[in-house]
Design a protein around this motif. Structure first.
Motif, short mmCIF file in Angstrom:
data_model
loop_
_atom_site.label_atom_id
_atom_site.label_comp_id
_atom_site.label_asym_id
_atom_site.label_seq_id
_atom_site.Cartn_x
_atom_site.Cartn_y
_atom_site.Cartn_z
N SER A 94 0.73 -0.90 -0.29
CA SER A 94 0.00 -0.05 0.32
C SER A 94 0.47 1.23 -0.13
O SER A 94 1.94 1.17 0.75
CB SER A 94 -0.81 -0.15 1.22
N ARG A 95 0.33 2.44 -0.37
CA ARG A 95 1.15 3.29 -0.41
C ARG A 95 0.67 3.90 1.20
O ARG A 95 -0.83 3.32 1.90
CB ARG A 95 0.53 4.54 -1.05
N PRO A 96 1.71 5.35 2.25
CA PRO A 96 1.06 5.09 3.05
C PRO A 96 0.06 6.15 3.70
O PRO A 96 -0.56 6.05 4.72
CB PRO A 96 2.70 5.72 3.27
N ASP A 97 -0.17 6.43 2.49
CA ASP A 97 -1.72 7.68 2.31
C ASP A 97 -3.41 6.38 2.40
O ASP A 97 -4.00 6.95 2.28
CB ASP A 97 -1.46 9.03 1.92
N ALA A 98 -2.69 5.36 1.99
CA ALA A 98 -3.91 4.43 1.51
C ALA A 98 -3.89 3.20 2.81
O ALA A 98 -4.24 2.29 1.94
CB ALA A 98 -4.31 4.21 0.18
N LEU A 99 -3.53 3.55 3.51
CA LEU A 99 -3.96 2.05 4.11
C LEU A 99 -4.97 1.17 4.66
O LEU A 99 -5.85 2.40 4.91
CB LEU A 99 -2.30 1.90 5.06
N PRO A 100 -4.83 0.29 4.46
CA PRO A 100 -6.26 0.03 4.94
C PRO A 100 -7.14 0.33 6.80
O PRO A 100 -5.95 0.52 7.34
CB PRO A 100 -6.40 -1.79 4.99
N GLU A 101 -8.05 0.47 6.67
CA GLU A 101 -8.68 1.27 8.48
C GLU A 101 -8.06 -0.44 9.70
O GLU A 101 -7.48 0.03 10.37
CB GLU A 101 -9.90 0.56 8.63
N ARG A 102 -7.57 -1.40 8.81
CA ARG A 102 -7.97 -2.99 9.72
C ARG A 102 -6.41 -2.64 9.75
O ARG A 102 -5.72 -3.14 11.12
CB ARG A 102 -7.89 -4.00 9.43
N TYR A 119 4.97 2.48 -2.58
CA TYR A 119 4.43 1.30 -2.12
C TYR A 119 5.07 0.64 -0.62
O TYR A 119 6.48 0.58 -1.19
CB TYR A 119 3.51 0.49 -3.40
N GLY A 120 4.81 0.59 0.52
CA GLY A 120 5.51 -0.20 0.76
C GLY A 120 4.41 -1.35 1.30
O GLY A 120 3.36 -2.02 1.02
N PHE A 121 5.72 -2.19 1.20
CA PHE A 121 6.00 -4.26 1.16
C PHE A 121 5.78 -4.50 2.71
O PHE A 121 6.55 -4.04 3.00
CB PHE A 121 5.90 -4.74 0.31
N LEU A 122 4.48 -4.96 3.29
CA LEU A 122 4.54 -5.56 4.43
C LEU A 122 4.81 -6.52 4.49
O LEU A 122 4.85 -7.33 3.80
CB LEU A 122 3.51 -4.97 4.98
#
Length: 160
Positions: A94-102, A119-122
């Motif tokens: 995800s991009r840092p400003d589009a992280l899912p709510e959860r 994009y950050g890969f976790l």
């Protein structure tokens, strides 16, 4: 379960996803010191992914980490290069400003270092595996797991 059995079990149709990193990033991810890596591109893939150590080293990052952290990095010549060194689960991209709510507070904090255009890969559950020589590629690529597991050991691989 042995490392070999785990790798075979996590392959899909005999293929395993792989992502290349220069050192020390491959070592940092495999050993749990780096959980988010940023890329200019994203992916919809989620699941187990092999961590490939390319033949390159980011000297500047290595020197910075050695001078400013207590991470027990190996010496530059002790890193594995040119093959698979670990496996982890890619659980979010995800991009840092589009992280899912959860997304947990802890994971949100780890995304703070990601460039807003990247994009950050976790990665979760990282673990080292015995070194397996393998050519790297750009992006997420696939390897045939049986061919990878039957590759000659590193010392012999140089003969071929």
């Amino acid at each position: 379960m042995s490392d070999t059995e785990i790798l075979r079990a996590s392959a899909i149709n005999g293929l395993h996803k792989v992502l290349s990193f220069k050192q020390p990033f491959a070592w940092l991810i495999t050993n749990g010191y780096l959980t988010v890596d940023d890329r200019t591109w994203g992916t919809t893939y989620r699941g187990p992914i092999l961590i490939h150590a390319s033949k390159g080293l980011y000297d500047v990052y290595y020197d910075y980490l050695k001078a400013n952290t207590d991470i027990p990095l190996p010496a530059k010549e002790e890193f594995a290069y040119g093959g698979v060194v670990g496996v982890a689960d890619l659980v979010l991209c995800s991009r840092p400003d589009a992280l899912p709510e959860r997304t947990s507070r802890q994971h949100r904090a780890q995304f703070k270092g990601v460039n807003s255009r990247h994009y950050g890969f976790l990665f979760e559950r990282p673990r080292p595996v015995p070194f397996m020589p393998c050519a790297g590629k750009l992006g997420i690529f696939e390897v045939e797991i049986d061919a990878l597991l039957s590759a000659p050991p590193a010392a012999q691989a140089e003969l071929f």
